[in-house]
Design a protein around this motif. Structure first.
Motif, PDB file in Angstrom:
ATOM      1  N   GLU A  23      -7.008  -1.598  -0.410  1.00 34.03           N
ATOM      2  CA  GLU A  23      -8.543  -1.911  -0.072  1.00 34.03           C
ATOM      3  C   GLU A  23      -9.564  -1.712   0.853  1.00 34.03           C
ATOM      4  O   GLU A  23     -11.257  -1.750   1.146  1.00 34.03           O
ATOM      5  CB  GLU A  23      -8.445  -4.046   0.261  1.00 34.03           C
ATOM      6  CG  GLU A  23      -7.561  -4.695  -1.448  1.00 34.03           C
ATOM      7  CD  GLU A  23      -7.531  -6.106  -0.810  1.00 34.03           C
ATOM      8  OE1 GLU A  23      -7.836  -6.440   0.426  1.00 34.03           O
ATOM      9  OE2 GLU A  23      -7.487  -6.710  -1.579  1.00 34.03           O
ATOM     10  N   ALA A  24      -8.576  -1.022   1.755  1.00 35.29           N
ATOM     11  CA  ALA A  24      -9.141  -0.718   3.127  1.00 35.29           C
ATOM     12  C   ALA A  24      -9.601   0.874   2.673  1.00 35.29           C
ATOM     13  O   ALA A  24     -10.966   0.774   3.464  1.00 35.29           O
ATOM     14  CB  ALA A  24      -8.324   0.220   3.838  1.00 35.29           C
ATOM     15  N   LEU A  25      -9.475   1.677   1.685  1.00 35.12           N
ATOM     16  CA  LEU A  25      -9.822   2.037   1.106  1.00 35.12           C
ATOM     17  C   LEU A  25     -11.650   2.662   0.134  1.00 35.12           C
ATOM     18  O   LEU A  25     -13.238   2.917   0.086  1.00 35.12           O
ATOM     19  CB  LEU A  25      -9.594   3.620   0.023  1.00 35.12           C
ATOM     20  CG  LEU A  25      -8.847   4.512   1.172  1.00 35.12           C
ATOM     21  CD1 LEU A  25      -7.962   5.463  -0.221  1.00 35.12           C
ATOM     22  CD2 LEU A  25      -9.216   5.883   1.571  1.00 35.12           C
ATOM     23  N   ALA A  26     -11.086   0.807  -0.015  1.00 32.68           N
ATOM     24  CA  ALA A  26     -12.250   0.413  -1.365  1.00 32.68           C
ATOM     25  C   ALA A  26     -13.891   0.165  -0.123  1.00 32.68           C
ATOM     26  O   ALA A  26     -14.510   0.234  -0.433  1.00 32.68           O
ATOM     27  CB  ALA A  26     -12.022  -0.320  -2.356  1.00 32.68           C
ATOM     28  N   THR A  41     -12.852   9.681  -5.068  1.00 34.28           N
ATOM     29  CA  THR A  41     -11.942   9.897  -5.699  1.00 34.28           C
ATOM     30  C   THR A  41     -10.118   9.502  -4.935  1.00 34.28           C
ATOM     31  O   THR A  41     -10.140   9.178  -5.753  1.00 34.28           O
ATOM     32  CB  THR A  41     -11.698  11.885  -5.359  1.00 34.28           C
ATOM     33  OG1 THR A  41     -12.622  12.157  -6.622  1.00 34.28           O
ATOM     34  CG2 THR A  41     -10.093  12.041  -6.322  1.00 34.28           C
ATOM     35  N   ASP A  42     -10.301   9.284  -3.756  1.00 34.07           N
ATOM     36  CA  ASP A  42      -9.266   8.560  -3.266  1.00 34.07           C
ATOM     37  C   ASP A  42      -9.322   7.293  -3.412  1.00 34.07           C
ATOM     38  O   ASP A  42      -8.115   7.208  -3.400  1.00 34.07           O
ATOM     39  CB  ASP A  42      -9.886   8.827  -1.912  1.00 34.07           C
ATOM     40  CG  ASP A  42      -9.809  10.699  -0.964  1.00 34.07           C
ATOM     41  OD1 ASP A  42      -8.802  11.170  -1.672  1.00 34.07           O
ATOM     42  OD2 ASP A  42     -10.566  10.762   0.126  1.00 34.07           O
ATOM     43  N   VAL A  43     -10.357   6.810  -3.516  1.00 29.44           N
ATOM     44  CA  VAL A  43     -10.350   5.007  -3.736  1.00 29.44           C
ATOM     45  C   VAL A  43      -9.800   4.803  -4.935  1.00 29.44           C
ATOM     46  O   VAL A  43      -8.302   4.043  -4.884  1.00 29.44           O
ATOM     47  CB  VAL A  43     -11.624   4.666  -3.665  1.00 29.44           C
ATOM     48  CG1 VAL A  43     -11.089   3.373  -3.949  1.00 29.44           C
ATOM     49  CG2 VAL A  43     -12.381   4.554  -2.264  1.00 29.44           C
ATOM     50  N   VAL A  44      -9.830   5.840  -6.033  1.00 29.80           N
ATOM     51  CA  VAL A  44      -9.644   5.827  -7.572  1.00 29.80           C
ATOM     52  C   VAL A  44      -7.905   5.847  -7.320  1.00 29.80           C
ATOM     53  O   VAL A  44      -7.055   5.231  -8.084  1.00 29.80           O
ATOM     54  CB  VAL A  44     -10.172   6.500  -8.783  1.00 29.80           C
ATOM     55  CG1 VAL A  44      -9.565   7.012 -10.147  1.00 29.80           C
ATOM     56  CG2 VAL A  44     -11.940   6.259  -9.263  1.00 29.80           C
ATOM     57  N   THR A  45      -7.735   7.058  -7.347  1.00 28.56           N
ATOM     58  CA  THR A  45      -6.155   7.233  -7.170  1.00 28.56           C
ATOM     59  C   THR A  45      -5.791   6.306  -6.313  1.00 28.56           C
ATOM     60  O   THR A  45      -3.835   5.817  -6.337  1.00 28.56           O
ATOM     61  CB  THR A  45      -6.202   8.916  -5.682  1.00 28.56           C
ATOM     62  OG1 THR A  45      -7.115   9.471  -6.400  1.00 28.56           O
ATOM     63  CG2 THR A  45      -5.052   8.920  -6.077  1.00 28.56           C
ATOM     64  N   GLU A  71      -2.427  -0.554  -8.349  1.00 26.28           N
ATOM     65  CA  GLU A  71      -1.765  -0.832  -9.453  1.00 26.28           C
ATOM     66  C   GLU A  71      -0.245  -0.841 -10.491  1.00 26.28           C
ATOM     67  O   GLU A  71       0.301  -1.445 -10.993  1.00 26.28           O
ATOM     68  CB  GLU A  71      -2.695   0.001 -10.546  1.00 26.28           C
ATOM     69  CG  GLU A  71      -2.609  -1.152 -12.308  1.00 26.28           C
ATOM     70  CD  GLU A  71      -3.847  -0.709 -12.854  1.00 26.28           C
ATOM     71  OE1 GLU A  71      -3.813  -1.732 -13.855  1.00 26.28           O
ATOM     72  OE2 GLU A  71      -4.584   0.062 -12.751  1.00 26.28           O
ATOM     73  N   ASN A  72       0.244   1.042  -9.980  1.00 29.88           N
ATOM     74  CA  ASN A  72       1.408   1.273 -10.891  1.00 29.88           C
ATOM     75  C   ASN A  72       2.180   0.102  -9.636  1.00 29.88           C
ATOM     76  O   ASN A  72       3.263  -0.058 -10.390  1.00 29.88           O
ATOM     77  CB  ASN A  72       1.562   3.004 -10.499  1.00 29.88           C
ATOM     78  CG  ASN A  72       2.698   2.866 -10.728  1.00 29.88           C
ATOM     79  OD1 ASN A  72       3.063   2.888 -12.616  1.00 29.88           O
ATOM     80  ND2 ASN A  72       3.257   4.555 -10.813  1.00 29.88           N
TER      81      ASN A  72
END
Length: 110
Positions: free
Chosen positions: A61-64, A75-79, A85-86
């Protein structure tokens, strides 16, 4: 369709973690630090998994939020979101297994 944010879900799991930690302290008479030093238990492992899932969610959430303002790489956000999620899927799978085990124990004849 209900829009459930990760923050609410993570908050619910953190509340469950606090309850579990309170039960451990009441039944063992020790603090969590003492229990961790003495070897750890299933509840300690489960608690650390819940904490890890919660931390992963907050990080994503912080990266988003940073990505929205243009301060983070997509890319960092998606990772981070995939990792969160995992972690959440793992916690839910463990919860389901514990519930199934509890139901099996309840069905056993005395």
């Amino acid at each position: 369709m209900n829009d459930i944010s990760f923050t609410r879900a993570a908050g619910a799991y953190q509340d469950a973690l606090r309850v579990a930690q309170g039960i451990i302290e009441q039944t063992s008479g020790k603090s969590n630090e003492t229990a961790a030093v003495s070897g750890g238990s299933f509840i300690d492992m489960l608690g650390s998994a819940l904490q890890g899932a919660s931390d992963a969610g907050y990080k994503s959430e912080a990266l988003a939020t940073k990505a929205i303002t243009g301060k983070a790489d997509l890319t960092d956000v998606v990772t981070a979101v995939a990792g969160a999620e995992n972690a959440l899927n793992t916690v839910v799978a463990i919860r389901d297994r514990v519930i199934t085990a509890y139901q099996d124990i309840i069905k056993m004849p005395i």
